[in-house]
Design a protein around this motif. Structure first.
Motif, mmCIF file in Angstrom:
data_model
loop_
_atom_site.group_PDB
_atom_site.id
_atom_site.type_symbol
_atom_site.label_atom_id
_atom_site.label_comp_id
_atom_site.label_asym_id
_atom_site.label_seq_id
_atom_site.Cartn_x
_atom_site.Cartn_y
_atom_site.Cartn_z
ATOM 1 N N PHE A 1 48.790 33.035 37.914
ATOM 2 C CA PHE A 1 49.612 32.184 37.048
ATOM 3 C C PHE A 1 48.710 31.266 36.233
ATOM 4 N N GLU A 2 47.740 30.698 36.914
ATOM 5 C CA GLU A 2 46.824 29.771 36.242
ATOM 6 C C GLU A 2 45.871 30.522 35.312
ATOM 7 N N LYS A 3 45.360 31.654 35.778
ATOM 8 C CA LYS A 3 44.401 32.419 34.977
ATOM 9 C C LYS A 3 44.985 32.807 33.626
ATOM 10 N N PHE A 4 46.257 33.241 33.630
ATOM 11 C CA PHE A 4 46.881 33.708 32.400
ATOM 12 C C PHE A 4 47.765 32.642 31.737
ATOM 13 N N ASN A 5 47.802 31.441 32.329
ATOM 14 C CA ASN A 5 48.613 30.358 31.774
ATOM 15 C C ASN A 5 50.062 30.810 31.564
ATOM 16 N N THR A 6 50.659 31.328 32.633
ATOM 17 C CA THR A 6 52.017 31.847 32.565
ATOM 18 C C THR A 6 52.743 31.562 33.867
ATOM 19 N N ASP A 7 54.053 31.669 33.848
ATOM 20 C CA ASP A 7 54.824 31.520 35.090
ATOM 21 C C ASP A 7 55.454 32.846 35.516
ATOM 22 N N LYS A 8 55.065 33.946 34.826
ATOM 23 C CA LYS A 8 55.566 35.269 35.192
ATOM 24 C C LYS A 8 54.433 36.279 35.050
ATOM 25 N N LEU A 9 54.353 37.199 36.025
ATOM 26 C CA LEU A 9 53.331 38.241 36.020
ATOM 27 C C LEU A 9 53.988 39.617 36.156
ATOM 28 N N ILE A 10 53.276 40.643 35.691
ATOM 29 C CA ILE A 10 53.628 42.030 35.969
ATOM 30 C C ILE A 10 52.486 42.635 36.783
ATOM 31 N N VAL A 11 52.839 43.270 37.898
ATOM 32 C CA VAL A 11 51.855 43.871 38.798
ATOM 33 C C VAL A 11 52.211 45.341 38.974
ATOM 34 N N LYS A 12 51.207 46.234 38.819
ATOM 35 C CA LYS A 12 51.469 47.660 38.996
ATOM 36 C C LYS A 12 50.192 48.372 39.411
ATOM 37 N N PRO A 13 50.322 49.551 40.023
ATOM 38 C CA PRO A 13 49.123 50.298 40.421
ATOM 39 C C PRO A 13 48.348 50.778 39.201
ATOM 40 N N CYS A 14 47.051 50.956 39.367
ATOM 41 C CA CYS A 14 46.234 51.507 38.282
ATOM 42 C C CYS A 14 46.536 52.975 38.041
ATOM 43 N N ILE A 15 46.980 53.675 39.065
ATOM 44 C CA ILE A 15 47.437 55.060 38.903
ATOM 45 C C ILE A 15 48.929 55.067 39.188
ATOM 46 N N SER A 16 49.724 55.125 38.134
ATOM 47 C CA SER A 16 51.173 55.003 38.338
ATOM 48 C C SER A 16 51.911 55.455 37.090
ATOM 49 N N GLY A 17 53.215 55.503 37.200
ATOM 50 C CA GLY A 17 54.087 55.835 36.086
ATOM 51 C C GLY A 17 55.519 55.582 36.486
ATOM 52 N N PRO B 1 49.922 39.158 32.466
ATOM 53 C CA PRO B 1 50.989 38.185 32.204
ATOM 54 C C PRO B 1 52.228 38.897 31.684
ATOM 55 N N PHE B 2 53.388 38.455 32.117
ATOM 56 C CA PHE B 2 54.627 38.994 31.554
ATOM 57 C C PHE B 2 54.786 38.438 30.144
ATOM 58 N N LEU B 3 55.008 39.318 29.181
ATOM 59 C CA LEU B 3 55.120 38.896 27.790
ATOM 60 C C LEU B 3 56.586 38.824 27.387
ATOM 61 N N PRO B 4 57.103 37.625 27.089
ATOM 62 C CA PRO B 4 58.511 37.515 26.680
ATOM 63 C C PRO B 4 58.802 38.299 25.408
ATOM 64 N N GLU B 5 57.759 38.592 24.630
ATOM 65 C CA GLU B 5 57.962 39.369 23.399
ATOM 66 C C GLU B 5 58.552 40.748 23.687
#
Length: 290
Positions: free
Chosen positions: A128-144, A177-181
């Motif tokens: 949260f602090e690193k990206f200056n956000t209050d929402k994150l997206i987390v996913k595997p590097c190999i995924s779909g 970071p989760f992007l509201p855009e």
């Protein structure tokens, strides 16, 4: 010349009733053009791949669930001298989202990303602090297909920390970071055939969701971008998708700047039904590469 149109053993996990079958329509179109082509499941052990000169990766939608088997299959095609479209070395590279680091190193813009190695200990609050956000997206590097993808907030961060620290024992993850855009303006997709721009669209999530995939209720809206936007997307293709039958450049605009989410070179839905001429563009690119 025998051509395999590669799909997967459909068990319903990644299918959707809201999207027409591109595979069948494309298969019939290419057959009508006189090509000797058939639809095959990539990990069908009964297939003798020596009988095929070319293979087109169309919808191996479960490859990330069976990644070691998929890599072995790529090795098999290489040994049998089957020409895979897209090229085998590109497919290997594109199978792991660590490729985003290489794209960023080349000077192209990506969504800010942190890559977490397998078996690391993770505390998501620090991001949260690193990206200056209050929402994150987390996913595997190999995924779909949004598999093991989480939207993290202050409310659920402890719960996701527990889930993630279990999942990360087995595989690498990417944190962004989760992007509201994406909710406000949607996710752009630019589709290219053999490096040439074909068409584009915006994918939007259904109200209350953040996943734009049609399987999760996302909707699709064809676009007519200007030449500058097309040129921006084309930079990713010219550097990292050479000799690719297709490439889908996915991203969004933040403060007027395009940020890449993914460069899809293995199994993207191509939205071929967006306009009638697209099938012919696909066929022309295929002829050039065969």
């Amino acid at each position: 010349m025998n051509i395999a149109l590669i799909t997967y053993l459909d068990k319903g996990a990644y299918d959707t009733t809201t999207v027409e079958s591109e595979d069948d329509k494309l298969l019939h179109f290419l057959k009508d053009k006189g090509l000797n082509i058939e639809k095959l499941i990539w990990n069908d052990e009964q297939i003798n791949w020596k009988n095929y000169s070319h293979a087109i990766l169309k919808s191996p939608w479960d490859y990330f669930d069976l990644i070691e088997d998929f890599y072995e299959w790529l090795n098999l095609l290489e040994a049998k001298k089957v020409k895979l479209l897209n090229p085998i070395d590109v497919v290997r590279w594109n199978s792991n989202k660590l490729y985003l680091q290489e794209i960023e190193a080349a000077g192209l813009k990506i969504i800010p990303s942190a890559f977490i190695k397998k078996q690391e200990n993770i505390t998501l609050e620090t991001f949260f602090e690193k990206f200056n956000t209050d929402k994150l997206i987390v996913k595997p590097c190999i995924s779909g297909g949004a598999k093991n993808t989480f939207k993290v907030t202050n409310e659920n961060v402890e719960e996701i920390n527990q889930k993630l620290n279990q999942l990360i024992q087995d595989e690498d993850f990417i944190i962004q970071p989760f992007l509201p855009e994406i909710l406000e303006s949607g996710e752009w997709s630019f589709i290219f055939f053999n490096g040439v721009y074909s068409h584009s669209l915006i994918k939007q999530a259904k109200p209350g969701d953040f996943r734009v995939q049609p399987a999760h209720g996302g909707t699709v809206h064809p676009q007519q971008p200007d030449e500058e936007l097309i040129a921006t997307a084309a930079e990713y293709v010219s550097l990292f998708a050479k000799n690719c039958l297709y490439a889908r450049v996915d991203g969004t605009f933040v403060k007027g700047e395009f940020l890449l989410m993914e460069l899809e070179l293995i199994e993207p839905f191509l939205f071929l039904n967006t306009e009638p001429q697209i099938y012919d563009r696909y066929y022309q690119a295929l002829k050039e590469l065969m």
